[in-house]
Design an enzyme around this catalytic site. Structure first.
Site, short mmCIF file in Angstrom:
data_model
loop_
_atom_site.label_atom_id
_atom_site.label_comp_id
_atom_site.label_asym_id
_atom_site.label_seq_id
_atom_site.Cartn_x
_atom_site.Cartn_y
_atom_site.Cartn_z
CG ASP A 141 -1.97 1.06 1.24
OD1 ASP A 141 -2.66 1.56 2.30
OD2 ASP A 141 -2.24 1.53 -0.11
CE LYS A 144 -0.54 3.45 -4.54
NZ LYS A 144 -0.75 2.48 -3.33
CG ASP A 169 -5.26 0.03 -1.22
OD1 ASP A 169 -5.14 1.05 -0.60
OD2 ASP A 169 -6.32 -0.49 -1.76
CG ASN A 170 -4.38 2.22 -3.82
OD1 ASN A 170 -3.64 2.24 -2.83
ND2 ASN A 170 -5.51 2.74 -3.44
CD GLU A 199 -8.34 4.85 -0.26
OE1 GLU A 199 -8.58 3.60 -0.84
OE2 GLU A 199 -7.23 5.46 -0.37
#
Ligand SMILES: Oc1cc(-c2ccc(F)cc2)cc2cncnc12
Ligand SMILES: [Mg+2]
Length: 214
Positions: A141, A144, A169-170, A199
């Site tokens: 997380d 990236k 995540d993401n 989120e």
């Protein structure tokens, strides 16, 4: 000079949450992010998916890449069995400073080891410095463009074993295309996408669960 968003989030926790009660810390941060200021925590919707995987894996050793304010650190640590630990890496010292206080407020400091610095530098030292053999669960997380290199580094450093679970995540927003292509095409992983939302918004995002096959 004014406060930062992480500092305002910490103030909200200190004011509204109950010391030693992880769930109240989680609920307070979610409320703050919905009603006052958006912040890049994994959030309640994706957080529920993460919780289910943490419970399924019931990890003896966990690594989190990207602490931020400690929201997911608290989410994960509250579910860990006694005697098990979570190592969380944070590059930004201001984030780390806030996260330590959030984790302590939740009463989870005994289960969490927060290490400040770049993940690429710390990962190769984890075995010798923290006496870890392999991680049962890794939560990605952080930035990236570090997901793929850090995953390859975990492989090269022998920190993954048959069955180790990576939760990322993401993978849609902001997106990690090179990481997704790798875990979805590599014979070394069995990968699955959990569709959700960014989120506190209606924008699509999701978590990618990848099991290392060794
Ligand atoms: O969950 C996240 C979300 C976003 C983010 C920011 C701005 C935006 F517009 C959309 C998404 C950034 C992140 C950076 N590190 C870790 N997690 C993140
Ligand atoms: Mg995130």
């Amino acid at each position: 000079t004014g406060s930062t968003r992480p500092q305002r989030l910490l103030k909200a926790v200190q004011k509204n949450a109950t010391k030693g009660d992880p769930q109240s810390v989680i609920s307070t941060i979610d409320h703050f992010c919905r009603r006052c200021e958006w912040a890049m925590n994994v959030g309640d919707e994706k957080g529920t998916i993460l919780d289910s995987v943490v419970c399924e894996v019931s990890p003896g050793s966990t690594l989190e890449l990207g602490t931020y304010c400690g929201y997911s650190t608290v989410r994960i640590a509250r579910l860990l069995a006694p005697g098990t630990k979570l190592i969380t890496l944070e590059f930004n010292p201001d984030f780390a400073k806030v996260a330590r206080q959030v984790i302590e407020f939740a009463g989870l400091q005994e289960k969490v080891l927060l290490v400040e610095g770049p993940s690429g530098d710390i990962i190769p030292k984890i075995k010798e410095q923290f006496g870890i053999t392999t991680f049962d669960l890794v939560f990605l997380d952080h930035w990236k463009d570090r997901y793929l290199p850090d995953t390859k580094l975990l492989e090269e450093c022998g920190l993954l074993r048959k069955g180790s679970v990576l939760m990322a995540d993401n993978v849609i927003c902001p997106g990690t295309p090179d990481y997704l292509a790798y875990v979805r095409s590599s014979p070394k992983y069995d990968s699955k996408y959990f569709k959700s939302h960014l989120e506190y918004t209606k924008v699509e995002d999701g978590l990618e669960k990848s099991v290392y096959l060794g």
